[in-house]
Design a protein around this motif. Structure first.
Motif, PDB file in Angstrom:
ATOM      1  N   ASP A   1     -73.064  -9.327   9.215  1.00 17.28           N
ATOM      2  CA  ASP A   1     -73.165 -10.482   8.320  1.00 17.28           C
ATOM      3  C   ASP A   1     -74.247 -10.229   7.273  1.00 17.28           C
ATOM      4  O   ASP A   1     -74.916  -9.185   7.278  1.00 17.28           O
ATOM      5  N   PHE A   2     -74.440 -11.181   6.371  1.00 14.86           N
ATOM      6  CA  PHE A   2     -75.388 -10.992   5.280  1.00 14.86           C
ATOM      7  C   PHE A   2     -76.823 -10.855   5.789  1.00 14.86           C
ATOM      8  O   PHE A   2     -77.597 -10.071   5.238  1.00 14.86           O
TER       9      PHE A   2
ATOM     10  N   LYS B   1     -81.344  -7.159   6.310  1.00 16.87           N
ATOM     11  CA  LYS B   1     -82.384  -6.501   7.118  1.00 16.87           C
ATOM     12  C   LYS B   1     -82.240  -4.974   7.021  1.00 16.87           C
ATOM     13  O   LYS B   1     -83.231  -4.268   6.784  1.00 16.87           O
ATOM     14  N   CYS B   2     -81.038  -4.479   7.197  1.00 16.59           N
ATOM     15  CA  CYS B   2     -80.801  -3.030   7.123  1.00 16.59           C
ATOM     16  C   CYS B   2     -81.075  -2.493   5.722  1.00 16.59           C
ATOM     17  O   CYS B   2     -81.654  -1.413   5.558  1.00 16.59           O
ATOM     18  N   TYR B   3     -80.678  -3.233   4.721  1.00 18.47           N
ATOM     19  CA  TYR B   3     -80.876  -2.808   3.341  1.00 18.47           C
ATOM     20  C   TYR B   3     -82.359  -2.745   3.000  1.00 18.47           C
ATOM     21  O   TYR B   3     -82.829  -1.807   2.343  1.00 18.47           O
ATOM     22  N   ARG B   4     -83.126  -3.711   3.457  1.00 19.22           N
ATOM     23  CA  ARG B   4     -84.578  -3.680   3.225  1.00 19.22           C
ATOM     24  C   ARG B   4     -85.207  -2.433   3.853  1.00 19.22           C
ATOM     25  O   ARG B   4     -86.116  -1.835   3.274  1.00 19.22           O
ATOM     26  N   GLU B   5     -84.712  -2.044   5.019  1.00 18.24           N
ATOM     27  CA  GLU B   5     -85.215  -0.816   5.658  1.00 18.24           C
ATOM     28  C   GLU B   5     -84.878   0.405   4.804  1.00 18.24           C
ATOM     29  O   GLU B   5     -85.702   1.306   4.654  1.00 18.24           O
ATOM     30  N   GLU B   6     -83.670   0.421   4.242  1.00 20.01           N
ATOM     31  CA  GLU B   6     -83.309   1.520   3.347  1.00 20.01           C
ATOM     32  C   GLU B   6     -84.198   1.529   2.109  1.00 20.01           C
ATOM     33  O   GLU B   6     -84.639   2.586   1.651  1.00 20.01           O
TER      34      GLU B   6
ATOM     35  N   LEU C   1     -81.025  -7.101 -12.987  1.00 20.04           N
ATOM     36  CA  LEU C   1     -80.305  -6.226 -12.073  1.00 20.04           C
ATOM     37  C   LEU C   1     -78.825  -6.541 -12.187  1.00 20.04           C
ATOM     38  O   LEU C   1     -78.399  -7.670 -11.958  1.00 20.04           O
ATOM     39  N   LEU C   2     -78.046  -5.555 -12.548  1.00 14.38           N
ATOM     40  CA  LEU C   2     -76.609  -5.726 -12.747  1.00 14.38           C
ATOM     41  C   LEU C   2     -75.846  -5.248 -11.524  1.00 14.38           C
ATOM     42  O   LEU C   2     -76.129  -4.166 -11.000  1.00 14.38           O
ATOM     43  N   TYR C   3     -74.888  -6.054 -11.089  1.00 13.85           N
ATOM     44  CA  TYR C   3     -74.090  -5.721  -9.908  1.00 13.85           C
ATOM     45  C   TYR C   3     -72.641  -6.106 -10.155  1.00 13.85           C
ATOM     46  O   TYR C   3     -72.341  -6.950 -10.996  1.00 13.85           O
ATOM     47  N   GLY C   4     -71.742  -5.497  -9.403  1.00 18.08           N
ATOM     48  CA  GLY C   4     -70.325  -5.762  -9.585  1.00 18.08           C
ATOM     49  C   GLY C   4     -69.715  -6.713  -8.569  1.00 18.08           C
ATOM     50  O   GLY C   4     -68.583  -7.143  -8.729  1.00 18.08           O
TER      51      GLY C   4
ATOM     52  N   ALA D   1     -77.947  -7.160  -4.884  1.00 17.34           N
ATOM     53  CA  ALA D   1     -78.882  -7.316  -5.996  1.00 17.34           C
ATOM     54  C   ALA D   1     -79.910  -8.414  -5.704  1.00 17.34           C
ATOM     55  O   ALA D   1     -81.082  -8.275  -6.053  1.00 17.34           O
ATOM     56  N   LEU D   2     -79.486  -9.467  -5.047  1.00 11.91           N
ATOM     57  CA  LEU D   2     -80.418 -10.546  -4.683  1.00 11.91           C
ATOM     58  C   LEU D   2     -81.451 -10.060  -3.672  1.00 11.91           C
ATOM     59  O   LEU D   2     -82.629 -10.407  -3.759  1.00 11.91           O
ATOM     60  N   VAL D   3     -81.007  -9.246  -2.720  1.00 12.53           N
ATOM     61  CA  VAL D   3     -81.925  -8.677  -1.728  1.00 12.53           C
ATOM     62  C   VAL D   3     -82.903  -7.736  -2.422  1.00 12.53           C
ATOM     63  O   VAL D   3     -84.111  -7.770  -2.170  1.00 12.53           O
ATOM     64  N   LEU D   4     -82.378  -6.894  -3.299  1.00 15.50           N
ATOM     65  CA  LEU D   4     -83.228  -5.954  -4.039  1.00 15.50           C
ATOM     66  C   LEU D   4     -84.250  -6.698  -4.896  1.00 15.50           C
ATOM     67  O   LEU D   4     -85.430  -6.342  -4.917  1.00 15.50           O
TER      68      LEU D   4
END
Length: 116
Positions: A59-60, A65-70, A92-95, A104-107
């Protein structure tokens, strides 16, 4: 200031420095038609993580959480963008179709909280 915007939305004067943050080039978008100052593929989620999220394997919240670790491993690329955002507006541009739950929101949140 950090903003997020779909690549398919029209560029605006107040977008500032525009950064594409997708690993893959957006579908149906010609390179000549996308005004962006940088393509930061290295800040996009890994292929495995992106596929897991899109297939709803995670889920989001789990994705975030995983993306923040990356992102913690992204090093200078994230730090450089965060420094730029302290001095000027970056967009920040996203598709992704989902404007409320996307990488993009997490980033953007991650970059806002980087010290430096």
């Amino acid at each position: 200031m950090i903003r997020c915007k779909r690549v398919y939305d029209e560029a605006a004067q107040d977008d500032g420095y525009r950064v594409l943050v997708d690993r893959l080039w957006p579908r149906g978008m010609k390179k000549a038609d996308l005004h962006c100052d940088e393509w930061a593929r290295m800040l996009a989620p890994s292929t495995e993580l992106r596929k897991a999220f899109h297939s709803e394997t995670i889920d989001f919240i789990g994705f975030s959480k995983c993306y923040r670790e990356e992102l913690k491993q992204a090093g200078d690329a994230a730090q450089t963008l965060a420094k730029r955002a302290r001095k000027e507006t970056i967009t920040l541009l996203y598709g992704a179709k989902n404007t409320e739950q996307n990488h993009a929101l997490v980033l953007a949140d991650f970059l806002r909280h980087l010290e430096g």
